[in-house]
Design a protein around this motif. Structure first.
Motif, PDB file in Angstrom:
ATOM      1  N   HIS A  58      -5.110  -5.851  -5.762  1.00  0.00           N
ATOM      2  CA  HIS A  58      -5.009  -5.797  -4.300  1.00  0.00           C
ATOM      3  C   HIS A  58      -4.701  -7.138  -3.664  1.00  0.00           C
ATOM      4  O   HIS A  58      -4.521  -7.212  -2.448  1.00  0.00           O
ATOM      5  CB  HIS A  58      -6.341  -5.297  -3.722  1.00  0.00           C
ATOM      6  N   TYR A  59      -4.627  -8.207  -4.454  1.00  0.00           N
ATOM      7  CA  TYR A  59      -4.496  -9.538  -3.879  1.00  0.00           C
ATOM      8  C   TYR A  59      -3.146  -9.716  -3.181  1.00  0.00           C
ATOM      9  O   TYR A  59      -2.133  -9.145  -3.582  1.00  0.00           O
ATOM     10  CB  TYR A  59      -4.677 -10.608  -4.959  1.00  0.00           C
ATOM     11  N   GLY A  60      -3.169 -10.547  -2.137  1.00  0.00           N
ATOM     12  CA  GLY A  60      -1.930 -10.827  -1.416  1.00  0.00           C
ATOM     13  C   GLY A  60      -1.320  -9.560  -0.841  1.00  0.00           C
ATOM     14  O   GLY A  60      -1.999  -8.758  -0.199  1.00  0.00           O
ATOM     15  N   SER A  61      -0.039  -9.379  -1.105  1.00  0.00           N
ATOM     16  CA  SER A  61       0.687  -8.223  -0.563  1.00  0.00           C
ATOM     17  C   SER A  61       0.775  -7.070  -1.550  1.00  0.00           C
ATOM     18  O   SER A  61       1.573  -6.151  -1.364  1.00  0.00           O
ATOM     19  CB  SER A  61       2.105  -8.652  -0.163  1.00  0.00           C
ATOM     20  N   ALA A  62      -0.031  -7.091  -2.605  1.00  0.00           N
ATOM     21  CA  ALA A  62       0.075  -6.083  -3.658  1.00  0.00           C
ATOM     22  C   ALA A  62      -0.041  -4.658  -3.116  1.00  0.00           C
ATOM     23  O   ALA A  62       0.776  -3.785  -3.449  1.00  0.00           O
ATOM     24  CB  ALA A  62      -0.979  -6.329  -4.731  1.00  0.00           C
ATOM     25  N   GLU A  63      -1.050  -4.396  -2.290  1.00  0.00           N
ATOM     26  CA  GLU A  63      -1.230  -3.043  -1.767  1.00  0.00           C
ATOM     27  C   GLU A  63      -0.048  -2.622  -0.910  1.00  0.00           C
ATOM     28  O   GLU A  63       0.425  -1.476  -0.991  1.00  0.00           O
ATOM     29  CB  GLU A  63      -2.519  -2.964  -0.948  1.00  0.00           C
ATOM     30  N   LEU A  64       0.441  -3.531  -0.075  1.00  0.00           N
ATOM     31  CA  LEU A  64       1.552  -3.200   0.819  1.00  0.00           C
ATOM     32  C   LEU A  64       2.819  -2.886   0.043  1.00  0.00           C
ATOM     33  O   LEU A  64       3.513  -1.892   0.339  1.00  0.00           O
ATOM     34  CB  LEU A  64       1.804  -4.367   1.785  1.00  0.00           C
ATOM     35  N   ILE A  65       3.145  -3.716  -0.943  1.00  0.00           N
ATOM     36  CA  ILE A  65       4.376  -3.485  -1.713  1.00  0.00           C
ATOM     37  C   ILE A  65       4.247  -2.218  -2.548  1.00  0.00           C
ATOM     38  O   ILE A  65       5.196  -1.423  -2.646  1.00  0.00           O
ATOM     39  CB  ILE A  65       4.690  -4.710  -2.587  1.00  0.00           C
ATOM     40  N   TYR A  66       3.076  -2.003  -3.137  1.00  0.00           N
ATOM     41  CA  TYR A  66       2.866  -0.765  -3.876  1.00  0.00           C
ATOM     42  C   TYR A  66       3.025   0.429  -2.944  1.00  0.00           C
ATOM     43  O   TYR A  66       3.653   1.436  -3.311  1.00  0.00           O
ATOM     44  CB  TYR A  66       1.479  -0.738  -4.524  1.00  0.00           C
ATOM     45  N   GLY A  67       2.455   0.336  -1.738  1.00  0.00           N
ATOM     46  CA  GLY A  67       2.566   1.442  -0.790  1.00  0.00           C
ATOM     47  C   GLY A  67       4.004   1.735  -0.418  1.00  0.00           C
ATOM     48  O   GLY A  67       4.414   2.900  -0.312  1.00  0.00           O
ATOM     49  N   GLN A  68       4.812   0.694  -0.213  1.00  0.00           N
ATOM     50  CA  GLN A  68       6.240   0.891   0.068  1.00  0.00           C
ATOM     51  C   GLN A  68       6.925   1.578  -1.099  1.00  0.00           C
ATOM     52  O   GLN A  68       7.746   2.487  -0.916  1.00  0.00           O
ATOM     53  CB  GLN A  68       6.899  -0.455   0.360  1.00  0.00           C
ATOM     54  N   PHE A  69       6.615   1.127  -2.301  1.00  0.00           N
ATOM     55  CA  PHE A  69       7.226   1.722  -3.488  1.00  0.00           C
ATOM     56  C   PHE A  69       6.799   3.177  -3.632  1.00  0.00           C
ATOM     57  O   PHE A  69       7.643   4.063  -3.876  1.00  0.00           O
ATOM     58  CB  PHE A  69       6.831   0.931  -4.734  1.00  0.00           C
ATOM     59  N   ARG A  70       5.521   3.435  -3.473  1.00  0.00           N
ATOM     60  CA  ARG A  70       5.018   4.803  -3.610  1.00  0.00           C
ATOM     61  C   ARG A  70       5.689   5.737  -2.619  1.00  0.00           C
ATOM     62  O   ARG A  70       6.076   6.864  -2.960  1.00  0.00           O
ATOM     63  CB  ARG A  70       3.503   4.828  -3.408  1.00  0.00           C
ATOM     64  N   ALA A  71       5.851   5.262  -1.383  1.00  0.00           N
ATOM     65  CA  ALA A  71       6.460   6.095  -0.338  1.00  0.00           C
ATOM     66  C   ALA A  71       7.921   6.399  -0.624  1.00  0.00           C
ATOM     67  O   ALA A  71       8.471   7.384  -0.106  1.00  0.00           O
ATOM     68  CB  ALA A  71       6.321   5.406   1.017  1.00  0.00           C
ATOM     69  N   SER A  72       8.568   5.567  -1.445  1.00  0.00           N
ATOM     70  CA  SER A  72       9.986   5.768  -1.747  1.00  0.00           C
ATOM     71  C   SER A  72      10.218   6.796  -2.847  1.00  0.00           C
ATOM     72  O   SER A  72      11.360   7.210  -3.079  1.00  0.00           O
ATOM     73  CB  SER A  72      10.627   4.436  -2.163  1.00  0.00           C
ATOM     74  N   LEU A  73       9.165   7.206  -3.529  1.00  0.00           N
ATOM     75  CA  LEU A  73       9.310   8.115  -4.666  1.00  0.00           C
ATOM     76  C   LEU A  73       9.401   9.569  -4.214  1.00  0.00           C
ATOM     77  O   LEU A  73       8.760   9.975  -3.245  1.00  0.00           O
ATOM     78  CB  LEU A  73       8.120   7.967  -5.615  1.00  0.00           C
ATOM     79  N   GLU A  74      10.189  10.352  -4.945  1.00  0.00           N
ATOM     80  CA  GLU A  74      10.262  11.783  -4.662  1.00  0.00           C
ATOM     81  C   GLU A  74       8.931  12.463  -4.969  1.00  0.00           C
ATOM     82  O   GLU A  74       8.551  13.427  -4.313  1.00  0.00           O
ATOM     83  CB  GLU A  74      11.377  12.424  -5.494  1.00  0.00           C
ATOM     84  N   SER A  75       8.229  11.945  -5.977  1.00  0.00           N
ATOM     85  CA  SER A  75       6.922  12.499  -6.352  1.00  0.00           C
ATOM     86  C   SER A  75       5.892  11.368  -6.347  1.00  0.00           C
ATOM     87  O   SER A  75       5.575  10.806  -7.406  1.00  0.00           O
ATOM     88  CB  SER A  75       6.985  13.159  -7.732  1.00  0.00           C
ATOM     89  N   PRO A  76       5.385  11.013  -5.174  1.00  0.00           N
ATOM     90  CA  PRO A  76       4.422   9.904  -5.091  1.00  0.00           C
ATOM     91  C   PRO A  76       3.196  10.097  -5.971  1.00  0.00           C
ATOM     92  O   PRO A  76       2.602   9.117  -6.441  1.00  0.00           O
ATOM     93  CB  PRO A  76       4.043   9.874  -3.606  1.00  0.00           C
ATOM     94  N   GLU A  77       2.842  11.360  -6.216  1.00  0.00           N
ATOM     95  CA  GLU A  77       1.656  11.616  -7.038  1.00  0.00           C
ATOM     96  C   GLU A  77       1.884  11.298  -8.515  1.00  0.00           C
ATOM     97  O   GLU A  77       0.946  11.342  -9.319  1.00  0.00           O
ATOM     98  CB  GLU A  77       1.227  13.079  -6.891  1.00  0.00           C
ATOM     99  N   SER A  78       3.107  10.941  -8.877  1.00  0.00           N
ATOM    100  CA  SER A  78       3.406  10.620 -10.274  1.00  0.00           C
ATOM    101  C   SER A  78       2.928   9.230 -10.666  1.00  0.00           C
ATOM    102  O   SER A  78       2.954   8.870 -11.845  1.00  0.00           O
ATOM    103  CB  SER A  78       4.908  10.741 -10.544  1.00  0.00           C
ATOM    104  N   VAL A  79       2.514   8.413  -9.696  1.00  0.00           N
ATOM    105  CA  VAL A  79       2.006   7.073  -9.995  1.00  0.00           C
ATOM    106  C   VAL A  79       0.556   6.978  -9.556  1.00  0.00           C
ATOM    107  O   VAL A  79       0.097   7.726  -8.681  1.00  0.00           O
ATOM    108  CB  VAL A  79       2.840   5.974  -9.300  1.00  0.00           C
ATOM    109  N   LEU A  80      -0.157   6.052 -10.177  1.00  0.00           N
ATOM    110  CA  LEU A  80      -1.552   5.801  -9.808  1.00  0.00           C
ATOM    111  C   LEU A  80      -1.695   4.370  -9.328  1.00  0.00           C
ATOM    112  O   LEU A  80      -1.175   3.443  -9.955  1.00  0.00           O
ATOM    113  CB  LEU A  80      -2.488   6.047 -11.000  1.00  0.00           C
ATOM    114  N   GLY A  81      -2.382   4.217  -8.211  1.00  0.00           N
ATOM    115  CA  GLY A  81      -2.633   2.894  -7.667  1.00  0.00           C
ATOM    116  C   GLY A  81      -4.120   2.588  -7.659  1.00  0.00           C
ATOM    117  O   GLY A  81      -4.902   3.281  -6.999  1.00  0.00           O
ATOM    118  N   ALA A  82      -4.511   1.582  -8.419  1.00  0.00           N
ATOM    119  CA  ALA A  82      -5.908   1.142  -8.437  1.00  0.00           C
ATOM    120  C   ALA A  82      -6.023  -0.121  -7.605  1.00  0.00           C
ATOM    121  O   ALA A  82      -5.244  -1.060  -7.768  1.00  0.00           O
ATOM    122  CB  ALA A  82      -6.356   0.864  -9.868  1.00  0.00           C
ATOM    123  N   THR A  83      -6.973  -0.133  -6.689  1.00  0.00           N
ATOM    124  CA  THR A  83      -7.179  -1.312  -5.860  1.00  0.00           C
ATOM    125  C   THR A  83      -8.647  -1.721  -5.933  1.00  0.00           C
ATOM    126  O   THR A  83      -9.411  -1.176  -6.733  1.00  0.00           O
ATOM    127  CB  THR A  83      -6.721  -1.054  -4.416  1.00  0.00           C
TER     128      THR A  83
END
Length: 338
Positions: A58-83
């Motif tokens: 979660h450090y720095g912009s990690a959550e934000l960039i992950y969130g942008q990437f996740r939102a760009s996916l056709e199947s966002p549930e296909s990835v897991l984000g641990a913070t």
């Protein structure tokens, strides 16, 4: 990698996840090297295409960039984000303060709930962490958190938490490597007792467990050539664990083992050694996304099977080190951060 070799997975709460995760802590500072956000997202895509579908930190912009990437996916549930939710200074623990921390992560990661919330508490003497976990459990029941984990909790406090909240904690993120073996002591037993998995970091010692350091002189930590992780682990290697000369012997042993396994890298062997411990769920490998990353090479870990002779060769070097005394000189996992 042999295309017939399947990715290894394990159960983490309601999820089935890979045993290799991508660590995002290097997004916290330009000191590791940096790339544009678009290049970082592209790198995330390359990782997912190869089956590296779990991202952590979660450090720095990690959550934000992950969130942008996740939102760009056709199947966002296909990835897991641990913070993480890290409490370093005293705060008032209330329903409102804990829920605000959780909702902030939901917003930043552009998700409906936090997949895995890893909780770090700095001061064990302040027992308010019990109340915080009680509230997190309620938020989980409300659907704001899928799974709850710990971060840098030692065996004593992890055991107490798991007894108080049976079946609630799914993981504990701690350092574990062929150099730092403190998790082999009480913490591994606690994990086995409660069915909790370790998510390990520092497994490659900031990149020192790699061929490129074989035959190299001990680096100067003040030369400006090392990143923050390397300065941290160099100090650990030469002051707590042993010496640079002994570390060279370990690197050579790992290289020799790799050569017996179809040219697997030093990093592959070091990672496999950690994964072979049954209480380990996944190794989190830090990546300088868009700069330096090795997602294809990391896949070779899944095809490796270390022999008893391989492990013995590693043990011969470790027996000459102070690894068995680290639990006394440094303390249990996480003690170095307190």
């Amino acid at each position: 990698m042999d295309p017939t070799v399947a990715h290894e997975t394990f159960k983490l709460g309601e999820f089935t996840v890979p045993r290799l995760w991508t660590g995002l802590w290097q997004l916290s500072s330009n000191a590791w090297g940096t790339a544009s956000v678009s290049k970082i997202r592209q790198a995330m895509g390359r990782h997912v295409d190869l089956g590296h579908t779990a991202f952590a930190d979660h450090y720095g912009s990690a959550e934000l960039i992950y969130g942008q990437f996740r939102a760009s996916l056709e199947s966002p549930e296909s990835v897991l984000g641990a913070t993480k939710w890290c409490v370093f200074k005293p705060i008032e623990i209330t329903q409102e303060s804990v829920e605000a921390a959780v909702r902030q992560r939901i917003e930043r990661m552009r998700t409906e709930r936090v997949d895995l919330l890893q909780f770090h508490w700095q001061d064990y003497a302040n027992r308010d962490y019990i109340q915080a976990l009680e509230i997190m459990s309620k938020l989980q029941a409300q659907g704001l958190i899928s799974a709850i984990g710990l971060c840098n909790f030692d065996a004593l406090h992890m055991d107490d938490i798991c007894v108080r909240f049976p079946g609630t904690i799914v993981s504990n993120q701690v350092p574990f490597s062929v150099i730092d073996t403190r998790a082999l002591y009480a913490l591994g037993d606690v994990c086995t007792k409660h069915g909790v998995k370790l998510l390990t970091y520092g497994t490659l010692c900031g990149g020192f467990l790699a061929e490129r350091w074989i035959g190299e002189p001990e680096p100067d930590p003040y030369s400006g050539s090392l990143n923050p992780s390397q300065r941290k682990y160099l100090d650990f290697i030469v002051k707590a664990w042993g010496s640079w000369s002994l570390f060279q012997d370990l690197l050579i042993a790992l290289r020799n083992i790799g050569q017996r396994h179809a040219g697997a890298s030093v990093s592959n062997i070091a990672t496999r050694w950690v994964l072979d411990h049954p209480f380990v769920g996944a190794v989190i490998i830090g990546a300088r996304l868009g700069c330096t990353e090795y997602p294809s090479d990391n896949l070779k870990v899944y095809g490796l099977s270390l022999t008893a002779a391989d492990r013995d060769e590693i043990d011969v070097v470790l027996a000459r080190s102070a690894e068995r005394r680290l639990i006394e000189t440094i303390g249990d996992c996480g003690a170095e951060y307190r």
